[in-house]
Design a protein around this motif. Structure first.
Motif, PDB file in Angstrom:
ATOM      1  N   THR A 148       0.832  -1.412  -0.084  1.00  0.00           N
ATOM      2  CA  THR A 148      -0.067   0.093  -0.029  1.00  0.00           C
ATOM      3  C   THR A 148       0.896   1.387  -0.045  1.00  0.00           C
ATOM      4  O   THR A 148       0.627   2.254  -0.896  1.00  0.00           O
ATOM      5  CB  THR A 148      -0.788  -0.078   1.187  1.00  0.00           C
ATOM      6  N   ARG A 149       1.913   1.296   0.723  1.00  0.00           N
ATOM      7  CA  ARG A 149       2.818   2.347   1.006  1.00  0.00           C
ATOM      8  C   ARG A 149       3.415   2.706  -0.469  1.00  0.00           C
ATOM      9  O   ARG A 149       3.611   3.955  -1.023  1.00  0.00           O
ATOM     10  CB  ARG A 149       3.752   2.165   2.081  1.00  0.00           C
ATOM     11  N   ARG A 150       3.909   1.756  -0.836  1.00  0.00           N
ATOM     12  CA  ARG A 150       4.588   1.514  -2.198  1.00  0.00           C
ATOM     13  C   ARG A 150       3.731   2.027  -3.387  1.00  0.00           C
ATOM     14  O   ARG A 150       4.129   3.186  -4.421  1.00  0.00           O
ATOM     15  CB  ARG A 150       5.241   0.455  -2.656  1.00  0.00           C
ATOM     16  N   MET A 151       2.503   1.698  -3.477  1.00  0.00           N
ATOM     17  CA  MET A 151       1.703   1.974  -4.529  1.00  0.00           C
ATOM     18  C   MET A 151       1.029   3.480  -4.384  1.00  0.00           C
ATOM     19  O   MET A 151       0.557   3.984  -5.282  1.00  0.00           O
ATOM     20  CB  MET A 151       0.376   1.005  -4.604  1.00  0.00           C
ATOM     21  N   ILE A 152       0.926   4.102  -3.105  1.00  0.00           N
ATOM     22  CA  ILE A 152       0.650   5.319  -3.058  1.00  0.00           C
ATOM     23  C   ILE A 152       1.752   6.120  -3.383  1.00  0.00           C
ATOM     24  O   ILE A 152       1.485   7.301  -4.266  1.00  0.00           O
ATOM     25  CB  ILE A 152       0.479   5.556  -1.383  1.00  0.00           C
ATOM     26  N   ARG A 153       2.792   5.835  -3.462  1.00  0.00           N
ATOM     27  CA  ARG A 153       4.143   6.620  -3.850  1.00  0.00           C
ATOM     28  C   ARG A 153       3.995   6.637  -5.610  1.00  0.00           C
ATOM     29  O   ARG A 153       4.292   7.712  -6.137  1.00  0.00           O
ATOM     30  CB  ARG A 153       5.506   6.075  -3.611  1.00  0.00           C
ATOM     31  N   TRP A 154       3.560   5.503  -5.906  1.00  0.00           N
ATOM     32  CA  TRP A 154       3.264   5.227  -7.403  1.00  0.00           C
ATOM     33  C   TRP A 154       2.276   5.940  -7.871  1.00  0.00           C
ATOM     34  O   TRP A 154       2.235   6.867  -8.873  1.00  0.00           O
ATOM     35  CB  TRP A 154       3.050   3.987  -7.979  1.00  0.00           C
ATOM     36  N   GLY A 155       1.219   6.186  -7.207  1.00  0.00           N
ATOM     37  CA  GLY A 155       0.130   7.125  -7.611  1.00  0.00           C
ATOM     38  C   GLY A 155       0.460   8.388  -7.613  1.00  0.00           C
ATOM     39  O   GLY A 155       0.097   9.249  -8.226  1.00  0.00           O
ATOM     40  N   TRP A 156       1.218   8.840  -6.414  1.00  0.00           N
ATOM     41  CA  TRP A 156       1.369  10.324  -6.349  1.00  0.00           C
ATOM     42  C   TRP A 156       2.391  10.506  -7.395  1.00  0.00           C
ATOM     43  O   TRP A 156       2.262  11.837  -8.101  1.00  0.00           O
ATOM     44  CB  TRP A 156       2.262  10.514  -5.027  1.00  0.00           C
ATOM     45  N   GLY A 157       3.360   9.928  -7.662  1.00  0.00           N
ATOM     46  CA  GLY A 157       4.490  10.107  -8.782  1.00  0.00           C
ATOM     47  C   GLY A 157       3.954  10.300 -10.100  1.00  0.00           C
ATOM     48  O   GLY A 157       3.915  11.274 -10.816  1.00  0.00           O
ATOM     49  N   SER A 158       2.792   9.260 -10.421  1.00  0.00           N
ATOM     50  CA  SER A 158       2.107   9.315 -11.783  1.00  0.00           C
ATOM     51  C   SER A 158       1.289  10.458 -11.835  1.00  0.00           C
ATOM     52  O   SER A 158       1.180  11.091 -12.786  1.00  0.00           O
ATOM     53  CB  SER A 158       1.242   8.093 -11.677  1.00  0.00           C
ATOM     54  N   GLY A 159       0.666  10.996 -10.706  1.00  0.00           N
ATOM     55  CA  GLY A 159      -0.080  12.069 -10.799  1.00  0.00           C
ATOM     56  C   GLY A 159       0.625  13.307 -10.630  1.00  0.00           C
ATOM     57  O   GLY A 159       0.178  14.325 -11.640  1.00  0.00           O
ATOM     58  N   VAL A 160       1.700  13.441 -10.422  1.00  0.00           N
ATOM     59  CA  VAL A 160       2.741  14.477 -10.461  1.00  0.00           C
ATOM     60  C   VAL A 160       3.152  14.513 -12.005  1.00  0.00           C
ATOM     61  O   VAL A 160       3.066  15.940 -12.692  1.00  0.00           O
ATOM     62  CB  VAL A 160       3.798  14.365  -9.767  1.00  0.00           C
ATOM     63  N   VAL A 161       3.464  13.773 -12.513  1.00  0.00           N
ATOM     64  CA  VAL A 161       3.821  13.455 -13.875  1.00  0.00           C
ATOM     65  C   VAL A 161       2.684  13.928 -14.857  1.00  0.00           C
ATOM     66  O   VAL A 161       2.653  14.826 -15.906  1.00  0.00           O
ATOM     67  CB  VAL A 161       4.328  12.086 -14.573  1.00  0.00           C
TER      68      VAL A 161
END
Length: 441
Positions: free
Chosen positions: A307-320
């Motif tokens: 969950t923690r890792r995928m939140i980072r992926w979601g945040w990073g993808s959203g920034v891009v």
């Protein structure tokens, strides 16, 4: 973490490409039918809204099936995983049959609700009466895709989506222009492509079920259990769709510029928002499959880590996504319209939407995590709370100066913000972490 990242990408990339391919059925129909004339295209537009609503409300067939199959896979019981998947497919057949019969019978009523002229209504009825025959195949595609995602296979649905869309385009051109069937030919071509795509996915699932001695006959108890578990996800979906409808209604109440300009600008912005949502939702699909598998395997710490890792992926993808949308915002309007007012108004709307993309990435991931955990009851409750918070905010925003931009501020920071607060609060707790092969069934 590199292994986790590779697994997320292995599931998310094909899922994203398949998500992008899905709307191509109606987009290719629109491109082909549009050359028949404006009334035909308008009729297709009316029919598409009805079909998208019916199919959209049944997205639980993919989401719920993904979660339940993944849990059994994590528990090491592939036979039970496939048995639950088969139950989901049979539920799709039942719902699809009812929707087909009811849809065909109610086609004149459904089209009449849009209050179009007689010519447009005639084309809409022609298309819709035929297209409803593809409802069951479409819902079976959702369910079988959910089975395969639960089995950690997102590549097969992608392959079927690509081939199915290619076949749809070829059949549309042949039937609409080659055989001169007009808009009816477009509907027939789409139904044939949907039937063949659904058959392909069913063959894959049936082959896997036979390989692991899973039952293929309809199980009444299993189908009812799947239907019961789906109720909460249906409520969630209805609440979120109601939010989008409220936003559109609010836009029609904006009085600072012509209504046509506001609605046209809003439609372009929603189209771009939806496309970006496909990219962010691909991570959520990976979250559904991986969360279900981890909880099914009684791996609480692994679930938290994922969950923690995928939140980072979601945040990073959203920034891009947000940076890309902001940079492109001055130029995107020219792709959709020649109206200078719409182009000018679109820029600040897209900048607001761009600011909300990182938040959207996190929201979609947490939504996927909780769907994968089978936490449908909370998601239903949260959806209703979000609707209660967003509806008055959107309607009030429409009364402010620069009303359209204000509505988008409400959508970005009240609609998505309320979802983010509720989902983050839930994810920090322990109530959703229920281990074992079954939950909510």
């Amino acid at each position: 973490m590199k292994a986790v990242d590779r697994e997320i990408l292995r599931l998310a990339v094909p899922a994203f490409l398949a998500l992008v391919a899905e709307p191509m059925f109606l987009l290719s129909d629109a491109a082909i039918v549009g050359h028949l004339g404006t009334p035909e295209l308008a009729g297709l537009g009316v029919a598409a809204v009805v079909l998208q609503t019916v199919v959209g409300l049944c997205v639980f067939l993919a989401y719920g099936t993904t979660a339940s199959v993944a849990r059994h896979l994590g528990a090491g019981d592939l036979r039970a995983a496939l048995a639950e998947g088969v139950d989901g497919v049979w539920l799709a057949v039942v719902i699809g049959t009812v929707a087909t019969v009811g849809g065909i019978a109610l086609t004149p009523v459904l089209v009449g609700a849009f209050d179009t002229g007689s010519e447009v209504a005639g084309h809409a009825e022609t298309y819709l009466a035929i297209a409803f025959l593809g409802t069951t195949p479409l819902l079976v595609m959702l369910a079988t895709t959910g089975v395969l995602r639960g089995l950690q296979d997102t590549r097969t649905p992608l392959l079927v989506a690509v081939v199915g869309n290619g076949l749809n385009i070829a059949l549309n051109v042949l039937l609409v222009y080659g055989l001169g069937l007009g808009i009816a030919g477009s509907a027939i071509g789409s139904v044939v492509a949907q039937v063949l795509s659904a058959a392909w996915l069913v063959v894959v699932v049936v082959r896997a079920a036979r390989a692991h001695d899973a039952p293929l006959s309809p199980d009444r108890a299993g189908i009812l259990a799947a239907a019961h578990a789906a109720v909460a996800l249906v409520i969630r979906t209805l609440a979120l769709r109601a939010c989008l409808l409220v936003g559109t209604y609010a836009v029609t109440r904006v009085g600072t510029q012509g209504t046509d300009v506001n609605v046209a600008t809003h439609q372009i912005a929603i189209t771009l928002w939806t496309f970006l949502a496909f990219a962010l939702d691909a991570i959520a699909i990976a979250a559904q499959a991986l969360t279900g598998r981890a909880l099914g395997g009684d791996d609480v710490e692994g679930t938290r880590r994922l969950t923690r890792r995928m939140i980072r992926w979601g945040w990073g993808s959203g920034v891009v996504a947000g940076v890309g949308l902001a940079v492109a915002s001055p130029f995107l309007g020219a792709l959709f319209t020649s109206d200078p007012e719409v182009r000018e108004l679109l820029v600040p709307v897209l900048l607001v939407a761009a600011l909300g993309q990182p938040l959207a990435g996190v929201v979609f991931v947490l939504d996927g995590v909780l769907i994968g955990a089978g936490d449908g009851a909370f998601l239903a409750w949260a959806g209703m709370v979000v609707l209660a918070a967003y509806a008055p905010a959107a309607l009030w925003a429409a009364t402010l100066p620069h009303g359209l931009v204000a509505v988008w501020v409400a959508m970005t920071f009240v609609f998505m913000g309320a979802r983010g607060v509720l989902l983050s609060w839930r994810a920090r707790g322990d109530a959703w972490i229920v281990t074992g092969a079954s939950v909510g069934r």
